[in-house]
Design an enzyme around this catalytic site. Structure first.
Site, PDB file in Angstrom:
ATOM      1  N   HIS A 206      -1.572  -5.562   4.236  1.00 28.96           N
ATOM      2  CA  HIS A 206      -2.740  -4.848   4.753  1.00 28.96           C
ATOM      3  C   HIS A 206      -3.182  -3.669   3.902  1.00 28.96           C
ATOM      4  O   HIS A 206      -4.221  -3.087   4.141  1.00 28.96           O
ATOM      5  CB  HIS A 206      -2.482  -4.344   6.175  1.00 28.96           C
ATOM      6  CG  HIS A 206      -1.574  -3.148   6.216  1.00 28.96           C
ATOM      7  ND1 HIS A 206      -0.237  -3.246   5.987  1.00 28.96           N
ATOM      8  CD2 HIS A 206      -1.825  -1.840   6.429  1.00 28.96           C
ATOM      9  CE1 HIS A 206       0.309  -2.035   6.076  1.00 28.96           C
ATOM     10  NE2 HIS A 206      -0.640  -1.166   6.340  1.00 28.96           N
TER      11      HIS A 206
HETATM   12  N1  UDP Z   1       4.230  -4.036  13.093  1.00 25.46           N
HETATM   13  C1  UDP Z   1       4.164  -4.708  14.303  1.00 25.46           C
HETATM   14  N2  UDP Z   1       3.522  -5.907  14.333  1.00 25.46           N
HETATM   15  C2  UDP Z   1       2.956  -6.473  13.239  1.00 25.46           C
HETATM   16  C3  UDP Z   1       3.045  -5.798  12.002  1.00 25.46           C
HETATM   17  C4  UDP Z   1       3.690  -4.559  11.962  1.00 25.46           C
HETATM   18  O1  UDP Z   1       4.683  -4.248  15.314  1.00 25.46           O
HETATM   19  O2  UDP Z   1       2.372  -7.556  13.355  1.00 25.46           O
HETATM   20  C5  UDP Z   1       4.899  -2.725  13.083  1.00 25.46           C
HETATM   21  C6  UDP Z   1       6.014  -2.624  12.083  1.00 25.46           C
HETATM   22  O3  UDP Z   1       7.206  -3.151  12.611  1.00 25.46           O
HETATM   23  C7  UDP Z   1       6.071  -1.123  11.837  1.00 25.46           C
HETATM   24  C8  UDP Z   1       4.630  -0.721  11.940  1.00 25.46           C
HETATM   25  O4  UDP Z   1       3.969  -1.742  12.668  1.00 25.46           O
HETATM   26  O5  UDP Z   1       6.815  -0.473  12.839  1.00 25.46           O
HETATM   27  C9  UDP Z   1       4.087  -0.611  10.536  1.00 25.46           C
HETATM   28  O6  UDP Z   1       2.761  -0.555  10.559  1.00 25.46           O
HETATM   29  P1  UDP Z   1       1.844  -0.935   9.300  1.00 25.46           P
HETATM   30  O7  UDP Z   1       2.539  -1.903   8.441  1.00 25.46           O
HETATM   31  O8  UDP Z   1       0.534  -1.305   9.888  1.00 25.46           O
HETATM   32  O9  UDP Z   1       1.642   0.481   8.591  1.00 25.46           O
HETATM   33  P2  UDP Z   1       2.370   1.279   7.431  1.00 25.46           P
HETATM   34  O10 UDP Z   1       3.804   1.453   7.839  1.00 25.46           O
HETATM   35  O11 UDP Z   1       2.204   0.518   6.171  1.00 25.46           O
HETATM   36  O12 UDP Z   1       1.665   2.587   7.377  1.00 25.46           O
END
Ligand code: UDP
Length: 356
Positions: A206
């Protein structure tokens, strides 16, 4: 402090808030929760509040789907109005999104203390909007909770020792969440059985730096399709990535599913063979659940995972991705090292706030 206002807006912030809100409550701190609306689909927002029993936000600004400037600007205005009305003792923000920066800026201009959870992280890549948000939020924060020693070191290197601020190595609140909710996930999630999963690779994509460059995205998808020919790839697909793939006619040959709730995500992490991702949070969660992670980026803020051999950075290079995949299949590192604290970061945070 006994009364603070917390800003959340995006999926990773719901996970972090779930852990911290519980500790604040246990420490008798009143929390006014504000949802900026950055993520709004039921499976990107509501499901987290329900499953993780996050308190219902007192305000929802419903701001989303705008360019960075417009989004941050409108949030700034909305949060300022709420701060003027509520007059909290401090404002707390998490991570590195536009909601984080807007909250910190609104509060600091009103001379309200800013608390930053997940402070001090740096990818040293200013092409990432998240990096700009991190640097600026840290610089105007009063209490900075760092998840790792590296994060504390980064702040030291930027001269934070010379500022009248409090820097605390609290450990990582995402570890608190992973440990706490793993027990509930085991009881509630049936995703492995429902999808009939056996051996599989868990993937997520993403990050704007990957999705906004169609050439890069095409290469990444080709790489995932190739892995899928060897081991099935399960991909809970972010809505923005899905839209861009559709617009450009890029075909995924993996097992594409809608974004899942946190309980399902935990079970996917527990049962997969390895993780391929460009997410910040998922890189750490792979480690928490003892899985090797291949990261589809050139740099990471979680450098200790790379140094210790739990994470391989491959950028968008398909050959590097395939080599990392083959190597990870053979490699069984010892995940028992403590890099992110002991699962009580939220208690350290709540305790520090209650004494501030
Ligand atoms: N996550 C979730 N379902 C999904 C994808 C990610 O619950 O389908 C959770 C993941 O386990 C983590 C969080 O969302 O706890 C991470 O979010 P994301 O990857 O959107 O953001 P980033 O960490 O890159 O800022």
């Amino acid at each position: 402090m006994k009364r603070i206002l917390t800003i959340v807006g995006a999926r990773p912030q719901f996970v972090k808030a779930a852990a911290v809100s519980r500790s604040l409550k246990q420490h008798g701190i009143e929390e006014i929760l504000v949802h900026t609306g950055q993520h709004y689909d039921a499976n990107m927002s509501e499901v987290f509040f329900e499953e993780m029993e996050i308190p219902k936000p007192a305000y929802n600004l419903d701001i989303h789907g705008l360019n960075h400037g417009a989004m941050t600007g409108r949030m700034l205005e909305g949060i300022e109005n709420i701060l003027l009305k509520e007059q909290p003792e401090a404002l707390m923000v998490f991570g590195d999104t536009n909601s984080t920066l807007a909250g910190a800026l609104a509060a600091s201009k009103l001379h309200i203390h800013v608390i930053h959870v997940e402070a001090g992280l740096r990818s040293f890549n200013r092409q990432m909007p998240e990096e700009i948000n991190r640097i600026l939020t840290d610089r105007i924060s009063d209490i900075l909770f760092c998840p790792t020693d590296t994060a504390v070191q980064n702040l030291d290197n930027e001269g934070f020792r010379n500022f009248a601020v409090q820097v605390v190595q609290s450990g990582d609140v995402m570890l608190d969440a992973a440990l706490f909710y793993a027990k509930k996930a085991a009881l509630k999630s049936t995703i492995i059985e429902n999808l009939g999963l056996k051996e599989f690779v868990l993937a997520t994509i993403h990050r704007q730096e990957n999705t906004d460059d169609v050439q890069k995205l095409r290469q990444l998808i080709e790489g995932l399709n190739e892995i899928n020919r060897k081991t099935p790839v399960v991909l809970p697909l972010h809505p923005r990535t899905r839209a861009i793939l559709q617009q450009n006619g890029i075909e995924l040959q993996c097992r594409v599913i809608d974004p899942v709730g946190y309980f399902d995500m935990i079970r996917l992490l527990q049962h997969c063979q390895m993780v391929v991702t460009d997410s910040g949070g998922v890189q750490k969660e792979a480690f928490f659940f003892g899985k090797h992670c291949i990261t589809l980026r050139e740099q990471t803020e979680w450098t200790e995972l790379v140094t210790c051999g739990f994470n391989t950075l491959v950028g968008t290079d398909k050959a590097l991705l395939m080599a990392a995949f083959e190597k990870a299949k053979m490699n069984q590192p010892d995940f028992s090292i403590n890099l992110y604290g002991n699962g009580h970061a939220s208690d350290i945070i709540a305790d520090t706030i209650s004494k501030a």
